[in-house]
Structure formats: C-alpha cells, structure tokens
Design a protein around this motif. Structure first.
Motif, PDB file in Angstrom:
ATOM      1  N   HIS A  72      -5.958  -6.555   0.818  1.00  9.56           N
ATOM      2  CA  HIS A  72      -5.051  -6.012   1.321  1.00  9.56           C
ATOM      3  C   HIS A  72      -5.228  -5.708   2.726  1.00  9.56           C
ATOM      4  O   HIS A  72      -4.284  -6.098   3.645  1.00  9.56           O
ATOM      5  CB  HIS A  72      -4.923  -4.688   0.674  1.00  9.56           C
ATOM      6  CG  HIS A  72      -3.374  -4.021   1.134  1.00  9.56           C
ATOM      7  ND1 HIS A  72      -2.408  -3.968   0.508  1.00  9.56           N
ATOM      8  CD2 HIS A  72      -3.202  -3.542   2.382  1.00  9.56           C
ATOM      9  CE1 HIS A  72      -1.294  -3.327   1.189  1.00  9.56           C
ATOM     10  NE2 HIS A  72      -1.724  -3.006   2.259  1.00  9.56           N
ATOM     11  N   HIS A  93       0.902  -9.478  -1.342  1.00 12.26           N
ATOM     12  CA  HIS A  93      -0.502  -8.702  -1.766  1.00 12.26           C
ATOM     13  C   HIS A  93      -0.493  -9.045  -3.150  1.00 12.26           C
ATOM     14  O   HIS A  93      -1.747  -9.171  -3.615  1.00 12.26           O
ATOM     15  CB  HIS A  93      -0.048  -7.279  -1.474  1.00 12.26           C
ATOM     16  CG  HIS A  93      -0.320  -7.027   0.190  1.00 12.26           C
ATOM     17  ND1 HIS A  93      -1.408  -7.180   0.760  1.00 12.26           N
ATOM     18  CD2 HIS A  93       0.543  -6.357   0.813  1.00 12.26           C
ATOM     19  CE1 HIS A  93      -1.364  -6.825   1.955  1.00 12.26           C
ATOM     20  NE2 HIS A  93      -0.100  -6.249   2.131  1.00 12.26           N
ATOM     21  N   ASP A 136      -3.214  -7.985   5.798  1.00 13.03           N
ATOM     22  CA  ASP A 136      -2.449  -7.190   6.954  1.00 13.03           C
ATOM     23  C   ASP A 136      -2.706  -7.243   8.264  1.00 13.03           C
ATOM     24  O   ASP A 136      -1.907  -6.877   9.094  1.00 13.03           O
ATOM     25  CB  ASP A 136      -2.476  -5.807   6.521  1.00 13.03           C
ATOM     26  CG  ASP A 136      -1.391  -5.318   5.554  1.00 13.03           C
ATOM     27  OD1 ASP A 136      -0.561  -6.047   5.050  1.00 13.03           O
ATOM     28  OD2 ASP A 136      -1.377  -3.755   5.232  1.00 13.03           O
ATOM     29  N   ASP A 167      -0.792   0.135   0.007  1.00 14.48           N
ATOM     30  CA  ASP A 167       0.386   0.601   0.320  1.00 14.48           C
ATOM     31  C   ASP A 167       1.056   1.636  -0.523  1.00 14.48           C
ATOM     32  O   ASP A 167       1.616   2.617  -0.063  1.00 14.48           O
ATOM     33  CB  ASP A 167       1.273  -0.595   0.176  1.00 14.48           C
ATOM     34  CG  ASP A 167       1.024  -1.614   1.478  1.00 14.48           C
ATOM     35  OD1 ASP A 167       0.587  -1.390   2.342  1.00 14.48           O
ATOM     36  OD2 ASP A 167       1.730  -2.701   1.316  1.00 14.48           O
ATOM     37  N   HIS A 186      -5.482   2.216   7.297  1.00 11.12           N
ATOM     38  CA  HIS A 186      -4.759   1.167   7.054  1.00 11.12           C
ATOM     39  C   HIS A 186      -3.967   0.605   8.171  1.00 11.12           C
ATOM     40  O   HIS A 186      -3.901  -0.631   8.259  1.00 11.12           O
ATOM     41  CB  HIS A 186      -3.656   1.754   5.859  1.00 11.12           C
ATOM     42  CG  HIS A 186      -2.592   0.522   5.500  1.00 11.12           C
ATOM     43  ND1 HIS A 186      -1.288   0.586   6.445  1.00 11.12           N
ATOM     44  CD2 HIS A 186      -2.431  -0.361   4.599  1.00 11.12           C
ATOM     45  CE1 HIS A 186      -0.731  -0.208   5.685  1.00 11.12           C
ATOM     46  NE2 HIS A 186      -1.202  -1.021   4.681  1.00 11.12           N
TER      47      HIS A 186
HETATM   48 ZN   LIG Z   1      -0.297  -2.576   3.653  1.00  8.21          ZN
END
Ligand SMILES: [Zn+2]
Length: 154
Positions: free
Chosen positions: A31, A6, A35, A99, A120
């Motif tokens: 991100h 990332h 992901d 994160d 997320h």
């Molecule tokens: Zn993540």
C-alpha cells in the motif's frame, strides 16, 4: 491509489505468497509503496480537507469502493486458485487497511492514529510534494491498465 488498485494488487500478492500472514504483511507494505507514485488524488483530498469539495470526494470514494467490490468479486468468482480464498483475502485486507485506518483518523480524529496518518501521507506525498501531482483522469486510466495487467499474474 484507488481502493480498487490496492485491493487488486493485494489479491495478486495473496495468491502468489500462499501464506496468510506473509500475504497480509506484503499487502500492507505494498500500500505504502504504490502510494508513492503520484496518482492524481491530492486535489480531491484537499477539497475534502478544506471542505470546498466534500461531496466530490465522497462520490469518488463511494464509486471506487463499489468498483473494488465488483472487481474483487469477479476475481474471487473466476479465481483459478482453488482453496486459497483465505490467503487471497489476507492480501486484500492488508493492502486496503492503511486507507481504512486513515479514513478512521479523518472521520473521528483519534490522537492514537496521528502517527500512522503522518506515515501514510509521508509515502503518499513523497514524490508529488516535489514534482506535483498528475491529472486524476490520467491516473485513473493508468490504474485501469495496471488492474487489467495484474490479471495476468492472478
Ligand atoms: Zn493510501
């Protein structure tokens, strides 16, 4: 993805945008997008969540964070983009921030972050929920190749 992946992508995004806020926002969006690709950490996360392999998860995150610092220090130190440290940093910060927020949610469980965590993991598990995860070892090799390839764009 690893923090290293990332952050490296965030640095490349920062260098290519030239604007602190755009770098941050695109880094942040990147991100969630990368992901989506299954990347082998679901078992690791489950081990942490169910408390069956907590130390393994901590070891993984600790090593990942240290590798990220080393990779980013080298990228900044060897950067051909003079005078762009702030915008590169904005890309890095945006790209790793999701994160960090999820980590805060995991550690302290503030209700205000429930929705963010759900969003997320909606992206994180989008494909791996349907077709399963890849092996962590293979994912790490793939990410190492990606990190090296990204240097061509930095
Ligand atoms: Zn993540």
């Amino acid at each position: 993805m690893t923090i290293t992946t990332h952050a490296t992508l965030g640095a490349v995004i920062g260098a290519s945008t030239g604007n602190i806020w755009i770098a941050f926002l695109i880094g942040f969006a990147s991100h969630f997008l990368i992901d989506i690709i299954p990347h082998g950490d679901r078992e690791l996360y489950e081990g942490h969540k169910t408390k069956t392999a907590v130390k393994r998860a901590y070891r993984f995150v600790t090593i990942d964070a240290l590798v990220a610092v080393i990779v980013l220090a080298l990228m900044f130190g060897l950067s051909p983009h003079q005078g762009m440290n702030a915008v590169i940093a904005a890309g890095v910060i945006g790209s790793v921030l999701p994160d960090l927020i999820v980590g805060i949610h995991e550690a302290w469980n503030p209700k205000k972050l429930d929705l963010f965590s759900k969003i997320h993991f909606f992206f994180h598990n989008m494909i791996s929920d349907r077709i399963g995860d890849v092996r962590l070892r293979n994912a790490l090799i793939g990410q190492a190749v990606f990190i090296i390839a990204l240097q061509k764009f930095f």
